[in-house]
Design an enzyme around this catalytic site. Structure first.
Site, PDB file in Angstrom:
ATOM      1  CB  SER A  66     -45.903   8.477  78.941  1.00  0.00           C
ATOM      2  OG  SER A  66     -46.008   9.403  77.891  1.00  0.00           O
TER       3      SER A  66
ATOM      4  CG  HIS B 189     -46.089   4.513  80.618  1.00  0.00           C
ATOM      5  ND1 HIS B 189     -45.073   4.378  81.532  1.00  0.00           N
ATOM      6  CD2 HIS B 189     -45.620   5.334  79.645  1.00  0.00           C
ATOM      7  CE1 HIS B 189     -44.041   5.094  81.149  1.00  0.00           C
ATOM      8  NE2 HIS B 189     -44.338   5.683  80.001  1.00  0.00           N
TER       9      HIS B 189
ATOM     10  CE  LYS C 195     -41.915   3.343  78.514  1.00  0.00           C
ATOM     11  NZ  LYS C 195     -42.779   3.951  77.511  1.00  0.00           N
TER      12      LYS C 195
HETATM   13  C1  LIG Z   1     -42.191   4.398  76.203  1.00  0.00           C
HETATM   14  C2  LIG Z   1     -43.291   4.475  75.230  1.00  0.00           C
HETATM   15  C3  LIG Z   1     -43.127   3.968  73.941  1.00  0.00           C
HETATM   16  C4  LIG Z   1     -41.808   3.458  73.458  1.00  0.00           C
HETATM   17  O1  LIG Z   1     -41.533   2.184  73.943  1.00  0.00           O
HETATM   18  P1  LIG Z   1     -40.038   1.616  73.850  1.00  0.00           P
HETATM   19  O2  LIG Z   1     -40.191   0.153  73.970  1.00  0.00           O
HETATM   20  O3  LIG Z   1     -39.256   2.259  74.958  1.00  0.00           O
HETATM   21  O4  LIG Z   1     -39.507   2.035  72.515  1.00  0.00           O
HETATM   22  C5  LIG Z   1     -44.212   3.990  73.095  1.00  0.00           C
HETATM   23  N1  LIG Z   1     -45.407   4.488  73.484  1.00  0.00           N
HETATM   24  C6  LIG Z   1     -45.596   4.988  74.708  1.00  0.00           C
HETATM   25  C7  LIG Z   1     -46.942   5.519  75.111  1.00  0.00           C
HETATM   26  C8  LIG Z   1     -44.546   5.009  75.627  1.00  0.00           C
HETATM   27  O5  LIG Z   1     -44.724   5.517  76.841  1.00  0.00           O
END
Ligand SMILES: *Cc1c(COP(=O)(O)O)cnc(C)c1O
Length: 392
Positions: free
Chosen positions: A180, A208, A239
């Protein structure tokens, strides 16, 4: 000193280090252009990869969800909080991911914090890339399994750690699909081969990569033609999908097990109907409008090319996440502020999110940006980068 007084010192230290931040605030919808702290800017910091967060069809689906199903569910999934739309979304996700089954959690974070402790415990070893997401780390800590970190994407080190864990009851290898903060991709073919050789469970967190890698955004496993070869895939609906939630795509057995042992699934209320209905609409759009996915990647190539031509250090990014390496965390925050004054928002990232000397701006291009947006942003990067002596 009493009660919470210790926080005075902590907050003072943050301020001294130039790391004390107030949240930036949107006064309208999320998007490629947005009004942030009262200022219209080109927004390079959302995870709205496909431009779906404010799509009128998702909004209509959410409204329909409220009208037909109500505002909330008032129960956890395992008591009386499962509606047919929740099941429909899970079936759709399983088809999309080419797995036997899928289960939706409240968020990607709760997926990782719930799934890891459901599958490993005392006597087991979790072998985790050192740059994995905080939710994986928290899930690992909750599990009581031993935690071993391997150097970022270093397959020699992973193999060493697998050998050392040879006598454990179970070995779990866990990695982000796309990292990320750096935008690089996990070497899944090698990881899958090592898991097979050393009898380990493979686990990929595709937060991601969902909507970004693979056909129609199916994720990193599909990107590497590894369908059916990774034990556990976690994805997010928060996302690229543009709404909220997390999911696990895996075997029917694992999904059945998580219904019994995935603690956030058992002990926290299920998604409101508006969320579920909007997610269903987003998946439909992802599968029927491949041009969004194509635009995401052509925009990425355009913007990354501009930054690199200017001479910025963009690390090892291979995806729409492009870091601009700055060094000191406080310099990253300074650059972010200067860009804001030029009408561009790119979040500064500092310790503890990244190492102390790896401060950076993290940019994320989306399908919603126009070439004009991206050219305006790269001109601002050029100006501020020269002012700060990062480029010539
Ligand atoms: C953003 C993210 C999460 C969390 O996801 P949400 O749905 O926002 O709680 C988990 N793992 C990774 C690698 C992320 O980038």
């Amino acid at each position: 000193m009493a009660g919470l007084d210790f926080l005075n010192q902590e907050i003072d230290q943050l301020k001294k280090d130039g790391l004390f931040r107030k949240n930036r605030v949107l006064s309208g919808p999320q998007g490629a252009r947005a009004v942030i702290d009262g200022r219209p800017v080109v927004n390079l910091s959302s995870n709205d990869y496909l431009g779906l967060a404010n799509d009128p069809r998702l909004k209509e689906a959410a409204i329909d969800g409220v009208r037909t199903w109500g505002a909330g569910t008032a129960a956890v999934r395992t008591i009386i909080g499962t509606m047919t739309i929740h099941q429909e979304l899970e079936q759709r996700l399983a088809r999309f991911k080419h797995t036997a089954a899928a289960i939706v959690f409240q968020s990607g974070f709760t997926c990782n914090s719930g799934v890891v402790p459901a599958i490993v415990g005392e006597g087991d070893v979790i072998i985790s890339d050192e740059l994995n997401h905080a939710s994986i780390i928290d899930g690992a800590r909750l599990s009581k399994a031993a935690i071993v970190r391997y150097r970022h994407r270093d397959m020699g080190d992973l193999e060493t750690k697998l050998k050392q864990a040879g006598s454990a009851r179970r070995r779990l290898v866990v990695t982000d699909g796309v990292f990320s903060m750096d935008g690089d991709i996990a070497p899944l073919p090698e990881i899958v081969a090592l898991c097979r050789r050393y009898d380990a469970i493979s686990y990929v967190d595709d937060a991601h990569a969902s909507g970004v890698l693979g056909e129609s955004g199916r994720g990193s496993v599909h990107h590497f033609h590894l369908d059916g070869q990774v034990d556990i895939q976690v994805g997010t609906l928060s996302k690229a999908v543009g709404v909220l939630g997390g999911y696990v795509a895996s075997s029917q057995n694992l999904i059945d097990w998580l219904v019994h042992r995935g603690r956030p699934f058992l002990f926290s209320t299920s998604h409101p109907p508006a969320v579920t209905m909007a997610c269903l609409k987003a998946l439909e759009i992802m599968e029927t409008e491949p041009e969004r996915h194509q635009r995401l990647w052509s925009n990425t190539a355009h913007f990354k090319g501009k930054l690199q031509a200017l001479g910025f250090d963009c690390g090892h990014s291979e995806t729409p996440i492009t870091p601009v390496m700055v060094g000191e965390g406080s310099r990253a925050m300074e650059m972010s502020d200067r860009l804001m004054a030029e009408g561009v928002f790119a979040q500064g990232i500092a310790y503890p999110t990244v190492a102390k000397d790896k401060g950076r701006l993290r940019t994320i291009v989306t399908a919603g940006h126009t070439i004009a947006d991206l050219d305006e942003a790269s001109a601002a990067f050029a100006k501020v980068g020269r002012q700060m002596g990062l480029i010539r």
